[in-house]
Motif scaffolding. Structure first.
Motif, PDB file in Angstrom:
ATOM      1  N   ARG A   1      17.050  -1.648 -36.980  1.00 48.20           N
ATOM      2  CA  ARG A   1      16.279  -0.853 -36.023  1.00 48.20           C
ATOM      3  C   ARG A   1      15.295   0.080 -36.724  1.00 48.20           C
ATOM      4  NH1 ARG A   1      16.128   3.991 -34.818  1.00 48.20           N
ATOM      5  NH2 ARG A   1      18.049   4.512 -35.886  1.00 48.20           N
ATOM      6  N   ALA A   2      15.749   0.793 -37.734  1.00 43.87           N
ATOM      7  CA  ALA A   2      14.880   1.755 -38.421  1.00 43.87           C
ATOM      8  C   ALA A   2      13.691   1.059 -39.096  1.00 43.87           C
ATOM      9  CB  ALA A   2      15.681   2.559 -39.439  1.00 43.87           C
ATOM     10  N   ALA A   3      13.947  -0.077 -39.739  1.00 46.42           N
ATOM     11  CA  ALA A   3      12.864  -0.804 -40.411  1.00 46.42           C
ATOM     12  C   ALA A   3      11.866  -1.364 -39.408  1.00 46.42           C
ATOM     13  CB  ALA A   3      13.433  -1.923 -41.279  1.00 46.42           C
ATOM     14  N   LEU A   4      12.366  -1.880 -38.280  1.00 47.86           N
ATOM     15  CA  LEU A   4      11.483  -2.444 -37.259  1.00 47.86           C
ATOM     16  C   LEU A   4      10.596  -1.355 -36.648  1.00 47.86           C
ATOM     17  CD1 LEU A   4      10.699  -5.024 -35.664  1.00 47.86           C
ATOM     18  CD2 LEU A   4      12.472  -4.392 -34.014  1.00 47.86           C
ATOM     19  N   VAL A   5      11.193  -0.233 -36.311  1.00 43.84           N
ATOM     20  CA  VAL A   5      10.427   0.871 -35.708  1.00 43.84           C
ATOM     21  C   VAL A   5       9.404   1.427 -36.703  1.00 43.84           C
ATOM     22  CG1 VAL A   5      10.609   3.222 -34.788  1.00 43.84           C
ATOM     23  CG2 VAL A   5      12.203   1.459 -34.026  1.00 43.84           C
TER      24      VAL A   5
ATOM     25  N   ALA B   1      -5.623 -10.552 -37.981  1.00 46.98           N
ATOM     26  CA  ALA B   1      -4.385 -10.723 -38.743  1.00 46.98           C
ATOM     27  C   ALA B   1      -3.408  -9.585 -38.465  1.00 46.98           C
ATOM     28  CB  ALA B   1      -4.684 -10.837 -40.233  1.00 46.98           C
ATOM     29  N   ILE B   2      -3.882  -8.351 -38.464  1.00 51.34           N
ATOM     30  CA  ILE B   2      -2.971  -7.239 -38.174  1.00 51.34           C
ATOM     31  C   ILE B   2      -2.521  -7.296 -36.713  1.00 51.34           C
ATOM     32  CG2 ILE B   2      -4.745  -5.492 -37.683  1.00 51.34           C
ATOM     33  CD1 ILE B   2      -1.325  -4.896 -39.399  1.00 51.34           C
ATOM     34  N   GLY B   3      -3.380  -7.780 -35.832  1.00 49.14           N
ATOM     35  CA  GLY B   3      -2.978  -7.954 -34.439  1.00 49.14           C
ATOM     36  C   GLY B   3      -1.850  -8.960 -34.301  1.00 49.14           C
ATOM     37  N   ALA B   4      -1.959 -10.062 -35.018  1.00 45.19           N
ATOM     38  CA  ALA B   4      -0.900 -11.080 -34.990  1.00 45.19           C
ATOM     39  C   ALA B   4       0.378 -10.541 -35.628  1.00 45.19           C
ATOM     40  CB  ALA B   4      -1.365 -12.342 -35.708  1.00 45.19           C
ATOM     41  N   TYR B   5       0.224  -9.763 -36.679  1.00 55.66           N
ATOM     42  CA  TYR B   5       1.388  -9.161 -37.337  1.00 55.66           C
ATOM     43  C   TYR B   5       2.109  -8.229 -36.362  1.00 55.66           C
ATOM     44  CZ  TYR B   5       4.240  -6.772 -40.770  1.00 55.66           C
ATOM     45  OH  TYR B   5       5.315  -6.250 -41.452  1.00 55.66           O
ATOM     46  N   LEU B   6       1.344  -7.352 -35.713  1.00 53.82           N
ATOM     47  CA  LEU B   6       1.929  -6.427 -34.747  1.00 53.82           C
ATOM     48  C   LEU B   6       2.561  -7.165 -33.572  1.00 53.82           C
ATOM     49  CD1 LEU B   6      -0.806  -3.671 -34.805  1.00 53.82           C
ATOM     50  CD2 LEU B   6       1.604  -3.343 -35.419  1.00 53.82           C
ATOM     51  N   ARG B   7       1.916  -8.232 -33.132  1.00 55.91           N
ATOM     52  CA  ARG B   7       2.469  -9.010 -32.017  1.00 55.91           C
ATOM     53  C   ARG B   7       3.845  -9.555 -32.369  1.00 55.91           C
ATOM     54  NH1 ARG B   7      -0.324 -13.677 -28.279  1.00 55.91           N
ATOM     55  NH2 ARG B   7       1.617 -14.441 -27.429  1.00 55.91           N
ATOM     56  N   GLY B   8       4.018 -10.025 -33.593  1.00 60.29           N
ATOM     57  CA  GLY B   8       5.326 -10.511 -34.029  1.00 60.29           C
ATOM     58  C   GLY B   8       6.383  -9.423 -33.968  1.00 60.29           C
ATOM     59  N   LEU B   9       6.018  -8.211 -34.364  1.00 60.15           N
ATOM     60  CA  LEU B   9       6.947  -7.083 -34.291  1.00 60.15           C
ATOM     61  C   LEU B   9       7.268  -6.733 -32.843  1.00 60.15           C
ATOM     62  CD1 LEU B   9       5.401  -4.688 -36.980  1.00 60.15           C
ATOM     63  CD2 LEU B   9       7.332  -6.264 -37.279  1.00 60.15           C
ATOM     64  N   GLN B  10       6.244  -6.718 -32.018  1.00 53.12           N
ATOM     65  CA  GLN B  10       6.418  -6.346 -30.614  1.00 53.12           C
ATOM     66  C   GLN B  10       7.301  -7.370 -29.893  1.00 53.12           C
ATOM     67  OE1 GLN B  10       4.998  -7.781 -27.562  1.00 53.12           O
ATOM     68  NE2 GLN B  10       5.980  -6.148 -26.387  1.00 53.12           N
ATOM     69  N   GLU B  11       7.129  -8.642 -30.184  1.00 50.50           N
ATOM     70  CA  GLU B  11       7.954  -9.676 -29.563  1.00 50.50           C
ATOM     71  C   GLU B  11       9.423  -9.523 -29.947  1.00 50.50           C
ATOM     72  OE1 GLU B  11       5.934 -13.279 -30.684  1.00 50.50           O
ATOM     73  OE2 GLU B  11       4.462 -13.078 -29.064  1.00 50.50           O
ATOM     74  N   GLU B  12       9.686  -9.212 -31.210  1.00 56.08           N
ATOM     75  CA  GLU B  12      11.069  -8.995 -31.637  1.00 56.08           C
ATOM     76  C   GLU B  12      11.652  -7.756 -30.968  1.00 56.08           C
ATOM     77  OE1 GLU B  12      14.800  -9.153 -33.262  1.00 56.08           O
ATOM     78  OE2 GLU B  12      13.298 -10.745 -33.165  1.00 56.08           O
ATOM     79  N   ALA B  13      10.864  -6.699 -30.890  1.00 55.77           N
ATOM     80  CA  ALA B  13      11.332  -5.476 -30.238  1.00 55.77           C
ATOM     81  C   ALA B  13      11.692  -5.754 -28.775  1.00 55.77           C
ATOM     82  CB  ALA B  13      10.266  -4.392 -30.334  1.00 55.77           C
ATOM     83  N   THR B  14      10.857  -6.502 -28.086  1.00 52.52           N
ATOM     84  CA  THR B  14      11.123  -6.843 -26.691  1.00 52.52           C
ATOM     85  C   THR B  14      12.410  -7.652 -26.573  1.00 52.52           C
ATOM     86  OG1 THR B  14       8.776  -6.771 -26.139  1.00 52.52           O
ATOM     87  CG2 THR B  14      10.204  -8.038 -24.662  1.00 52.52           C
TER      88      THR B  14
ATOM     89  N   ARG C   1      14.953  -7.419 -28.321  1.00 47.85           N
ATOM     90  CA  ARG C   1      16.095  -6.514 -28.523  1.00 47.85           C
ATOM     91  C   ARG C   1      16.217  -5.462 -27.425  1.00 47.85           C
ATOM     92  NH1 ARG C   1      16.238  -4.831 -34.898  1.00 47.85           N
ATOM     93  NH2 ARG C   1      15.581  -6.835 -35.743  1.00 47.85           N
ATOM     94  N   GLY C   2      15.280  -5.453 -26.505  1.00 52.26           N
ATOM     95  CA  GLY C   2      15.326  -4.476 -25.426  1.00 52.26           C
ATOM     96  C   GLY C   2      14.597  -3.181 -25.734  1.00 52.26           C
ATOM     97  N   TYR C   3      13.826  -3.141 -26.809  1.00 51.04           N
ATOM     98  CA  TYR C   3      13.026  -1.963 -27.154  1.00 51.04           C
ATOM     99  C   TYR C   3      11.701  -2.051 -26.414  1.00 51.04           C
ATOM    100  CZ  TYR C   3      16.176  -1.954 -31.256  1.00 51.04           C
ATOM    101  OH  TYR C   3      17.258  -1.980 -32.086  1.00 51.04           O
ATOM    102  N   ARG C   4      11.030  -0.928 -26.299  1.00 50.62           N
ATOM    103  CA  ARG C   4       9.748  -0.895 -25.583  1.00 50.62           C
ATOM    104  C   ARG C   4       8.620  -0.494 -26.519  1.00 50.62           C
ATOM    105  NH1 ARG C   4      12.098   2.246 -20.387  1.00 50.62           N
ATOM    106  NH2 ARG C   4      13.326   0.508 -19.589  1.00 50.62           N
TER     107      ARG C   4
END
Length: 152
Positions: free
Chosen positions: A13-17, A55-68, A70-73
């Motif tokens: 969680r800490a690394a993802l956030v 590229a950074i948009g795609a990178y962030l999208r990957g993080l956001q999809e994983e967060a979703t 896991r139930g994170y917003r």
């Protein structure tokens, strides 16, 4: 700033956030929205991409999809170019870099969230197969990347 090469699913969680927050900062830097962090070594590989802002948009999208998952917003509207990683040329990352990052994450998780340790792959050195990467990245042979700031 740590923009992990590892797949977001293995980040605790800490690394993802933290990666989300730092990825948003990287997006701002690449878009010319700040004068700080412009020479940060973690941005080297994004700047080498033919379309760094996508590229950074795609990178962030990957993080956001994983967060979703896991139930994170994580607010997807903060991604300026939320392009699927599959629509872009992949960014190379060396096998040595992945191994270094996995061990770096393992040390951090052992100290702050030891219950997450079983979620981490054993890594190639331990016969565990390939280390999963962020969807935007592709593994190439090599040692730790030159831009990496190594810690003991």
């Amino acid at each position: 700033m740590r923009l992990w090469s590892l797949h977001p699913s293995i980040l605790d969680r800490a690394a993802l956030v933290a990666c989300w927050r730092e990825g948003l900062l990287a997006q701002k830097v690449l878009a010319g929205g700040t004068r700080g962090y412009t020479r940060h070594p973690q941005l080297t590989r994004l700047r080498a991409h033919p379309d760094p802002e996508s590229a950074i948009g795609a990178y962030l999208r990957g993080l956001q999809e994983e967060a979703t998952a896991r139930g994170y917003r994580f607010d997807a509207s903060r991604i300026l170019r939320p392009i699927p990683a599959s629509d872009l040329d992949p960014i190379p990352v060396t096998a040595g870099q992945l191994a270094y990052e996995l061990e770096h994450l393992r040390r951090k998780v052992a100290a702050r969230a030891p219950e997450w340790l079983p979620q981490l792959p054993p890594g190639e050195d331990a016969g565990g197969g390939a280390i999963p990467t962020h969807p935007l990245l592709t593994v190439v042979p090599g040692d730790v990347e030159e831009w990496e700031v190594r810690t003991a």
